[in-house]
Scaffold this motif. Sequence first.
Motif, mmCIF file in Angstrom:
data_model
loop_
_atom_site.group_PDB
_atom_site.id
_atom_site.type_symbol
_atom_site.label_atom_id
_atom_site.label_comp_id
_atom_site.label_asym_id
_atom_site.label_seq_id
_atom_site.Cartn_x
_atom_site.Cartn_y
_atom_site.Cartn_z
ATOM 1 N N VAL A 122 -4.203 7.914 8.683
ATOM 2 C CA VAL A 122 -4.128 8.212 7.255
ATOM 3 C C VAL A 122 -3.881 9.694 7.008
ATOM 4 C CG1 VAL A 122 -5.393 8.170 5.071
ATOM 5 C CG2 VAL A 122 -5.568 6.244 6.636
ATOM 6 N N VAL A 123 -4.638 10.555 7.702
ATOM 7 C CA VAL A 123 -4.501 11.995 7.491
ATOM 8 C C VAL A 123 -3.125 12.485 7.931
ATOM 9 C CG1 VAL A 123 -5.378 14.257 8.165
ATOM 10 C CG2 VAL A 123 -6.976 12.416 7.612
ATOM 11 N N SER A 124 -2.647 11.981 9.065
ATOM 12 C CA SER A 124 -1.371 12.437 9.597
ATOM 13 C C SER A 124 -0.191 11.974 8.752
ATOM 14 C CB SER A 124 -1.193 11.943 11.041
ATOM 15 O OG SER A 124 -2.225 12.423 11.862
ATOM 16 N N LEU A 125 -0.286 10.763 8.207
ATOM 17 C CA LEU A 125 0.840 10.196 7.482
ATOM 18 C C LEU A 125 0.781 10.434 5.981
ATOM 19 C CD1 LEU A 125 1.234 6.714 9.241
ATOM 20 C CD2 LEU A 125 2.461 8.831 9.710
ATOM 21 N N SER A 126 -0.330 10.971 5.482
ATOM 22 C CA SER A 126 -0.503 11.059 4.036
ATOM 23 C C SER A 126 0.570 11.906 3.366
ATOM 24 C CB SER A 126 -1.896 11.612 3.695
ATOM 25 O OG SER A 126 -2.056 12.913 4.230
ATOM 26 N N GLY A 127 0.970 13.000 4.013
ATOM 27 C CA GLY A 127 2.003 13.840 3.414
ATOM 28 C C GLY A 127 3.337 13.145 3.327
ATOM 29 N N TRP A 128 3.632 12.295 4.336
ATOM 30 C CA TRP A 128 4.896 11.560 4.344
ATOM 31 C C TRP A 128 4.815 10.282 3.518
ATOM 32 C CZ3 TRP A 128 5.328 6.610 6.506
ATOM 33 C CH2 TRP A 128 6.621 6.077 6.506
ATOM 34 N N ALA A 129 3.674 9.574 3.625
ATOM 35 C CA ALA A 129 3.571 8.252 3.018
ATOM 36 C C ALA A 129 3.331 8.306 1.520
ATOM 37 C CB ALA A 129 2.444 7.457 3.687
ATOM 38 N N GLY A 130 2.670 9.349 1.039
ATOM 39 C CA GLY A 130 2.366 9.417 -0.379
ATOM 40 C C GLY A 130 1.018 8.808 -0.700
ATOM 41 N N PRO A 131 0.561 8.966 -1.935
ATOM 42 C CA PRO A 131 -0.795 8.528 -2.300
ATOM 43 C C PRO A 131 -0.988 7.020 -2.274
ATOM 44 C CG PRO A 131 0.422 9.290 -4.224
ATOM 45 C CD PRO A 131 1.246 9.667 -3.029
ATOM 46 N N ALA A 132 0.049 6.249 -2.623
ATOM 47 C CA ALA A 132 -0.121 4.794 -2.693
ATOM 48 C C ALA A 132 -0.421 4.211 -1.321
ATOM 49 C CB ALA A 132 1.124 4.144 -3.292
ATOM 50 N N ILE A 133 0.409 4.527 -0.330
ATOM 51 C CA ILE A 133 0.182 3.994 1.014
ATOM 52 C C ILE A 133 -1.093 4.583 1.608
ATOM 53 C CG2 ILE A 133 1.125 3.881 3.350
ATOM 54 C CD1 ILE A 133 3.881 3.731 2.168
ATOM 55 N N SER A 134 -1.371 5.852 1.336
ATOM 56 C CA SER A 134 -2.617 6.454 1.826
ATOM 57 C C SER A 134 -3.828 5.728 1.263
ATOM 58 C CB SER A 134 -2.663 7.934 1.437
ATOM 59 O OG SER A 134 -1.619 8.654 2.050
ATOM 60 N N GLY A 135 -3.769 5.367 -0.020
ATOM 61 C CA GLY A 135 -4.870 4.636 -0.631
ATOM 62 C C GLY A 135 -5.072 3.264 -0.020
ATOM 63 N N ILE A 136 -3.960 2.607 0.352
ATOM 64 C CA ILE A 136 -4.062 1.303 1.010
ATOM 65 C C ILE A 136 -4.665 1.454 2.394
ATOM 66 C CG2 ILE A 136 -2.724 -0.611 1.966
ATOM 67 C CD1 ILE A 136 -0.762 -0.249 -0.371
#
Length: 284
Positions: free
Chosen positions: A167-181
């Motif tokens: 989650v931490v590594s991908l949050s910048g790329w994935a955005g808030p929606a995917i991070s929240g999931i």
Amino acid sequence: MPDLAFLLPLILRMAVAASFVVTASFITERSGPVIGALIATLPISAGPTYVFLALDHDAAFIAEGALASLPTNAATLFLGLTYVLLAQRQSVLTSWGTAAIVWLALASLARLVHWSLAAGLLVNVIAFAICIAAQARYRHARMPPIARRWYDVPLRASLVAMLVATVVSLSGWAGPAISGILALFPIVFSSMMLILHPRIGGPATAAVIANSAWGLMGLGVAIAVLHVAAMHLGSAAGLSLALAVCVVWNFSLWWISRMRAKPAARHDARCRDVTKSNQGARQP
């Protein structure tokens, strides 16, 4: 070479989050299905994940991520229901694997919808109503003694550590929606299913999961509070209020269950006294 300025904080975050989950899992194993379910539905995995996201992103990111987490919480309710029904007769891999597929399918569908706060709360209420009724008959089971195995702690720690790292590594790329999931991925439930099922059996493990629906409803309320509070008060206040909601909600559930258990305990004590007196009266 990985950037040490990124790698060292990431390792620290993984270790902190893993320690939370391992400690909570140990408490769950010793406390029976009702208390175990209340411990499991505290934000011991999602909480640290959101804290680490808040360190890297602004309050708007956290608020939007929480909005995406709401329908994901409903998906976790159906994951629990699927496992509870299958675990009565099926193996751990069949039960957990099918439940995980259900969660992934529902989370993927939820990602396609632009959710409002009202819609997210409504889908949680509907999921709760369905799951609490369907799981009612499976909530009571005796928790047998548990013999620990060498891989228990490494497995639990690695599961939650991998979630935090992802989650931490991908949050910048994935955005808030995917991070929240991803933050709501059911790491705690999965580790409990995979570890407890082979040792204490499907029905006893299912009892812990079946008792979790009320706690997950409180988690849904806490996520809604996080969304609103983060927008208006900032990430720190939002996370603090969300944690307070979870703790107060689960403590209230524990107090209610304890109050309900007292009359039954008194009734059992009276029955034992009557039995003893009758046996004494029959002796010459």
